[in-house]
Scaffold this motif. Sequence first.
Motif, short mmCIF file in Angstrom:
data_model
loop_
_atom_site.label_atom_id
_atom_site.label_comp_id
_atom_site.label_asym_id
_atom_site.label_seq_id
_atom_site.Cartn_x
_atom_site.Cartn_y
_atom_site.Cartn_z
N ALA A 37 4.72 11.34 0.99
CA ALA A 37 5.64 12.09 1.84
C ALA A 37 7.07 11.56 1.65
O ALA A 37 7.29 10.35 1.68
N VAL A 38 8.00 12.45 1.44
CA VAL A 38 9.41 12.07 1.31
C VAL A 38 10.18 12.79 2.40
O VAL A 38 10.59 13.94 2.26
N THR A 39 10.35 12.09 3.52
CA THR A 39 11.08 12.62 4.66
C THR A 39 11.99 11.53 5.19
O THR A 39 12.00 10.40 4.70
N ASP A 40 12.74 11.88 6.21
CA ASP A 40 13.64 10.89 6.82
C ASP A 40 12.86 9.74 7.44
O ASP A 40 13.40 8.64 7.60
N SER A 41 11.61 9.98 7.78
CA SER A 41 10.80 8.94 8.42
C SER A 41 9.84 8.23 7.46
O SER A 41 9.10 7.35 7.88
N SER A 42 9.85 8.62 6.19
CA SER A 42 8.91 8.00 5.25
C SER A 42 9.41 6.62 4.83
O SER A 42 10.60 6.31 4.88
N LEU A 43 8.46 5.78 4.42
CA LEU A 43 8.76 4.42 3.97
C LEU A 43 8.28 4.23 2.55
O LEU A 43 7.32 4.89 2.11
N THR B 288 6.16 -4.06 6.10
CA THR B 288 6.10 -3.07 5.03
C THR B 288 7.25 -2.07 5.15
O THR B 288 7.51 -1.54 6.23
N GLY B 289 7.92 -1.83 4.03
CA GLY B 289 9.03 -0.90 4.00
C GLY B 289 10.37 -1.50 4.33
O GLY B 289 11.40 -0.82 4.27
N SER B 290 10.39 -2.81 4.63
CA SER B 290 11.63 -3.48 5.03
C SER B 290 12.26 -4.22 3.85
O SER B 290 11.62 -4.43 2.81
N GLU B 291 13.51 -4.63 4.03
CA GLU B 291 14.18 -5.42 3.02
C GLU B 291 13.46 -6.75 2.80
O GLU B 291 13.38 -7.24 1.67
N GLY B 292 12.95 -7.33 3.88
CA GLY B 292 12.21 -8.59 3.75
C GLY B 292 10.98 -8.45 2.88
O GLY B 292 10.66 -9.34 2.08
N ALA B 293 10.26 -7.33 3.01
CA ALA B 293 9.09 -7.09 2.16
C ALA B 293 9.51 -6.92 0.71
O ALA B 293 8.82 -7.40 -0.21
N ASP B 294 10.65 -6.25 0.48
CA ASP B 294 11.15 -6.10 -0.90
C ASP B 294 11.52 -7.45 -1.50
O ASP B 294 11.28 -7.71 -2.69
N PHE C 257 4.56 3.22 -3.85
CA PHE C 257 4.04 4.37 -3.12
C PHE C 257 4.89 4.60 -1.88
O PHE C 257 5.54 3.68 -1.38
N SER C 258 4.92 5.82 -1.42
CA SER C 258 5.64 6.16 -0.19
C SER C 258 4.65 6.76 0.78
O SER C 258 3.61 7.32 0.39
N PHE D 201 -1.43 -8.13 -5.28
CA PHE D 201 -0.82 -8.44 -3.99
C PHE D 201 -0.52 -7.11 -3.30
O PHE D 201 0.28 -6.31 -3.78
N PHE D 202 -1.17 -6.88 -2.16
CA PHE D 202 -1.10 -5.59 -1.48
C PHE D 202 -0.01 -5.59 -0.41
O PHE D 202 0.21 -6.58 0.29
N SER D 203 0.62 -4.44 -0.27
CA SER D 203 1.50 -4.20 0.88
C SER D 203 0.77 -3.33 1.88
O SER D 203 -0.29 -2.76 1.58
N GLY D 204 1.31 -3.23 3.09
CA GLY D 204 0.81 -2.27 4.07
C GLY D 204 -0.51 -2.60 4.73
O GLY D 204 -1.07 -1.76 5.43
N GLU D 205 -1.01 -3.82 4.57
CA GLU D 205 -2.29 -4.17 5.18
C GLU D 205 -2.20 -4.09 6.70
O GLU D 205 -3.12 -3.57 7.36
#
Length: 321
Positions: free
Chosen positions: A94-100, A44-50, A78-79, A176-180
Amino acid sequence: MKYNVFFLGILFLGIGCKQNKIPEVSLQEDVRILASDSLMGRETGSEGADMAAAYLEKRMQDLQLTPFDADQDYTQDFSFKPRRDPHTQIEYGAVTDSSLNAKNLLGLIDNGGSRTVILGAHYDHLGMGGEGSLYRGEPAIHNGADDNASGVAVLLKLAKMLQEWPEARDNYLIVFFSGEEMGLLGSNYFAKNPTLDLDQVAYMINLDMVGRLREEKTLSVSGTGTTPVWSQMLNSLNPGFELVLSESGVGPSDHTSFYLQDIPVLHFFTGQHEDYLLNALKQYRDGTRGDPVMTAQAALIAEEDLKKLAYYFSRLEGLET
């Protein structure tokens, strides 16, 4: 068998109901693409997931599903800020340097019904390993063929069957869910930010790890206690599975998010196996075992058993829960 009649009715009677013939893609092809090394384990949050999400969006377009996000596209974005303490709540938005950033994909089969059934499967996996992996070697691609490319592939096939079924009365929302793998993030976000009135949802069915139906045809189904009719229906209409039923609607998969919204749920699962979460990865890297992706493809649920699963779904049509 009755499930064969249902399947043939979908296959032949429904073809003339759509202007454009829906392309035929095999279960194996969907799994091969989603579990390929190029998607780097779909974390989740990676190029591969995209990349996986882009593939699924194209498949949903080909299946002629209606986009069902609030923006009238297929993606519910969602972030979130990943939690370091497992006892804290995820911070959405959340929108921070560490958010995904992540996305669910939503497509509707609109039959003009008064109620909607949600059919879901998560498409993310563990990326290069780490937390949640049983593999203890150097970082390596966790392909996630069974977990959960198998559930996604089966849901795509079922969506095609439902799209071509002329007798369907319920609406079907394919999600189709992400982040499971990070804690049911995508399903939790959708359940709290739904794109439909949840009072119109009859029930939710979750497909997670359905790629290894053994010779004895053991099918585990959780959530049978979330409405009084599930157990009787599953047993009385059983088309040939060795059923293992569990009443709880809470578990480590996406149906939990809907049960916590007072929606009846079922989770279909074909069981643990020796390749689960890349137990076989080290042997594969050492050259002593076959490619886990190819192994999963060879062991995917057979077409005949998929017809049986579709038969179950057909008999749920209009069921009062």
